[in-house]
Scaffold this motif. Structure first.
Motif, PDB file in Angstrom:
ATOM      1  N   GLN A 155       0.929  -5.248   7.499  1.00 35.57           N
ATOM      2  CA  GLN A 155       0.068  -4.065   7.490  1.00 35.57           C
ATOM      3  C   GLN A 155       0.749  -2.873   6.828  1.00 35.57           C
ATOM      4  O   GLN A 155       0.095  -2.058   6.163  1.00 35.57           O
ATOM      5  N   LEU A 156       2.052  -2.751   6.981  1.00 34.21           N
ATOM      6  CA  LEU A 156       2.782  -1.678   6.304  1.00 34.21           C
ATOM      7  C   LEU A 156       2.783  -1.893   4.790  1.00 34.21           C
ATOM      8  O   LEU A 156       2.658  -0.938   4.016  1.00 34.21           O
ATOM      9  N   LEU A 157       2.903  -3.145   4.365  1.00 31.31           N
ATOM     10  CA  LEU A 157       2.806  -3.441   2.936  1.00 31.31           C
ATOM     11  C   LEU A 157       1.418  -3.088   2.403  1.00 31.31           C
ATOM     12  O   LEU A 157       1.280  -2.515   1.321  1.00 31.31           O
ATOM     13  N   GLY A 158       0.379  -3.422   3.183  1.00 31.63           N
ATOM     14  CA  GLY A 158      -0.975  -3.064   2.779  1.00 31.63           C
ATOM     15  C   GLY A 158      -1.180  -1.561   2.714  1.00 31.63           C
ATOM     16  O   GLY A 158      -1.876  -1.053   1.823  1.00 31.63           O
ATOM     17  N   LEU A 159      -0.579  -0.840   3.660  1.00 25.92           N
ATOM     18  CA  LEU A 159      -0.671   0.619   3.665  1.00 25.92           C
ATOM     19  C   LEU A 159      -0.034   1.211   2.408  1.00 25.92           C
ATOM     20  O   LEU A 159      -0.599   2.104   1.759  1.00 25.92           O
ATOM     21  N   LEU A 160       1.133   0.714   2.045  1.00 29.68           N
ATOM     22  CA  LEU A 160       1.815   1.199   0.844  1.00 29.68           C
ATOM     23  C   LEU A 160       1.001   0.908  -0.407  1.00 29.68           C
ATOM     24  O   LEU A 160       0.866   1.770  -1.292  1.00 29.68           O
ATOM     25  N   LEU A 161       0.452  -0.289  -0.487  1.00 29.14           N
ATOM     26  CA  LEU A 161      -0.350  -0.639  -1.651  1.00 29.14           C
ATOM     27  C   LEU A 161      -1.584   0.246  -1.733  1.00 29.14           C
ATOM     28  O   LEU A 161      -1.958   0.716  -2.812  1.00 29.14           O
ATOM     29  N   GLY A 162      -2.224   0.495  -0.592  1.00 28.34           N
ATOM     30  CA  GLY A 162      -3.412   1.341  -0.584  1.00 28.34           C
ATOM     31  C   GLY A 162      -3.126   2.755  -1.044  1.00 28.34           C
ATOM     32  O   GLY A 162      -3.938   3.378  -1.744  1.00 28.34           O
ATOM     33  N   MET A 163      -1.969   3.301  -0.690  1.00 29.51           N
ATOM     34  CA  MET A 163      -1.658   4.678  -1.052  1.00 29.51           C
ATOM     35  C   MET A 163      -1.368   4.860  -2.537  1.00 29.51           C
ATOM     36  O   MET A 163      -1.354   5.986  -3.036  1.00 29.51           O
ATOM     37  N   VAL A 164      -1.176   3.748  -3.245  1.00 29.03           N
ATOM     38  CA  VAL A 164      -1.031   3.839  -4.706  1.00 29.03           C
ATOM     39  C   VAL A 164      -2.288   4.436  -5.321  1.00 29.03           C
ATOM     40  O   VAL A 164      -2.249   5.081  -6.366  1.00 29.03           O
ATOM     41  N   SER A 165      -3.441   4.249  -4.651  1.00 33.58           N
ATOM     42  CA  SER A 165      -4.718   4.734  -5.190  1.00 33.58           C
ATOM     43  C   SER A 165      -4.770   6.256  -5.298  1.00 33.58           C
ATOM     44  O   SER A 165      -5.615   6.793  -6.023  1.00 33.58           O
ATOM     45  N   PHE A 166      -3.896   6.973  -4.609  1.00 35.28           N
ATOM     46  CA  PHE A 166      -3.868   8.421  -4.760  1.00 35.28           C
ATOM     47  C   PHE A 166      -3.428   8.818  -6.165  1.00 35.28           C
ATOM     48  O   PHE A 166      -3.707   9.932  -6.628  1.00 35.28           O
ATOM     49  N   TRP A 167      -2.726   7.923  -6.843  1.00 32.69           N
ATOM     50  CA  TRP A 167      -2.317   8.182  -8.224  1.00 32.69           C
ATOM     51  C   TRP A 167      -3.220   7.474  -9.233  1.00 32.69           C
ATOM     52  O   TRP A 167      -3.447   7.978 -10.322  1.00 32.69           O
ATOM     53  N   THR A 168      -3.728   6.283  -8.866  1.00 30.45           N
ATOM     54  CA  THR A 168      -4.457   5.468  -9.843  1.00 30.45           C
ATOM     55  C   THR A 168      -5.960   5.391  -9.583  1.00 30.45           C
ATOM     56  O   THR A 168      -6.699   4.991 -10.475  1.00 30.45           O
ATOM     57  N   LEU A 169      -6.417   5.742  -8.374  1.00 29.41           N
ATOM     58  CA  LEU A 169      -7.802   5.607  -7.916  1.00 29.41           C
ATOM     59  C   LEU A 169      -8.227   4.145  -7.774  1.00 29.41           C
ATOM     60  O   LEU A 169      -9.048   3.809  -6.936  1.00 29.41           O
ATOM     61  N   GLU A 170      -7.679   3.260  -8.552  1.00 29.15           N
ATOM     62  CA  GLU A 170      -8.058   1.851  -8.558  1.00 29.15           C
ATOM     63  C   GLU A 170      -6.799   0.995  -8.397  1.00 29.15           C
ATOM     64  O   GLU A 170      -5.813   1.209  -9.113  1.00 29.15           O
ATOM     65  N   VAL A 171      -6.828   0.062  -7.454  1.00 30.71           N
ATOM     66  CA  VAL A 171      -5.638  -0.771  -7.213  1.00 30.71           C
ATOM     67  C   VAL A 171      -5.952  -2.256  -7.346  1.00 30.71           C
ATOM     68  O   VAL A 171      -5.161  -3.090  -6.908  1.00 30.71           O
ATOM     69  N   SER A 172      -7.089  -2.602  -7.934  1.00 27.78           N
ATOM     70  CA  SER A 172      -7.475  -4.011  -7.993  1.00 27.78           C
ATOM     71  C   SER A 172      -6.463  -4.843  -8.780  1.00 27.78           C
ATOM     72  O   SER A 172      -6.143  -5.974  -8.408  1.00 27.78           O
ATOM     73  N   GLY A 173      -5.933  -4.287  -9.880  1.00 24.50           N
ATOM     74  CA  GLY A 173      -4.933  -5.019 -10.656  1.00 24.50           C
ATOM     75  C   GLY A 173      -3.661  -5.238  -9.862  1.00 24.50           C
ATOM     76  O   GLY A 173      -3.120  -6.354  -9.819  1.00 24.50           O
TER      77      GLY A 173
END
Length: 262
Positions: A155-173
């Motif tokens: 869940q912490l890994l998922g949280l970190l990945l999700g917060m990337v969207s603050f810079w990219t808006l999209e994290v599907s890649g």
């Protein structure tokens, strides 16, 4: 704590709302157990052991990792990117609970929605796969602790990945790459002890092995005695590192909040 539990309950109920998708994931789980069992039986090709590991233990490993991966799955992404794109993050920030805590509690609530059907699916999983009792009393007591550690690391890994969207808006890649890397290096498909030396060395230095291999290895006795304490200690260390990293990333991400889509 009460507010975090409320966030978890909300996501728990949301997961149960989509019944078709919810139940189909468990049909796919049973299919994966069956296919992995067939593959490993073909791999053993009548041999009693491969590298000291019996077929019964290997099929039990495949069954166990597939079952527990319903709780610690790289396919369950954080909802952060969607909330950022839709502008809902602005509402989240107004709540009297920290944003990372809200998201982490929600992720844990969503993951816990797998428990009811796991209980129902367990007899069928054991029928088409294989099961074993814990290798020892110590393994039986340590396994729930290792499984809880696996859930937190994931869940912490998922949280970190999700917060990337603050810079990219999209994290599907990034999510596609994460899913592949996480499932492979976690040992969910191929145990670490069957990986080539260099690949195994890389896997042991990554946090993913703490999400699938560690609890299964503890349960089946591949990690024994003092090794159990070491394995749990590695999980705890990753929880501390990832928690600190999440706090650092959030300290930067919160300055990039914008009203997107709202």
């Amino acid at each position: 704590m009460k507010a975090h539990l409320a966030c978890a309950r909300m996501e728990f109920r949301a997961a149960l709302t989509y019944r078709t998708a919810y139940l189909s994931s468990f049909v796919m789980m049973l299919l994966q157990i069956y296919l992995l069992t067939v593959v490993w039986r073909a791999f053993y090709d009548g041999r009693a052991e491969v590298d000291g590991l019996g077929l019964g233990t290997m099929t039990a490993y495949a069954t166990l990792t597939t079952l527990q991966y319903q709780l610690v799955s790289p396919w369950r992404s954080s909802p952060i990117d969607q909330r950022v794109r839709e502008g809902k993050v602005a509402v989240d920030l107004l709540r009297p609970v920290g944003f990372p805590g809200q998201m982490l509690a929600g992720q844990l609530g969503w993951a816990s929605a797998a428990l009811p059907v796991l209980v129902v699916a367990l007899p069928f999983a054991l029928l088409i796969g294989a099961g074993q009792a814990p290798a020892s009393t110590a393994a039986g007591f340590a396994y729930p602790v290792a499984l809880a550690g696996a859930v937190l690391v994931n869940q912490l890994l998922g949280l970190l990945l999700g917060m990337v969207s603050f810079w990219t808006l999209e994290v599907s890649g990034a999510l596609m790459a994460y899913r592949f890397v996480a499932q492979f290096f976690s040992g969910a498909l191929v145990p670490l002890f069957f990986m080539p030396g260099p690949v195994k060395a890389v896997a042991q230095w990554l946090p993913f092995q703490a999400t699938a291999y560690t609890p299964a290895a503890v349960y089946l006795g591949q990690v024994e005695g003092a090794g159990i304490a070491v394995a749990l200690g590695v999980q705890l260390a990753w929880i501390a590192v990832l928690g600190a990293l999440a706090a650092f990333v959030w300290s930067r991400a919160r300055h990039r909040v914008m009203s997107q889509g709202g």
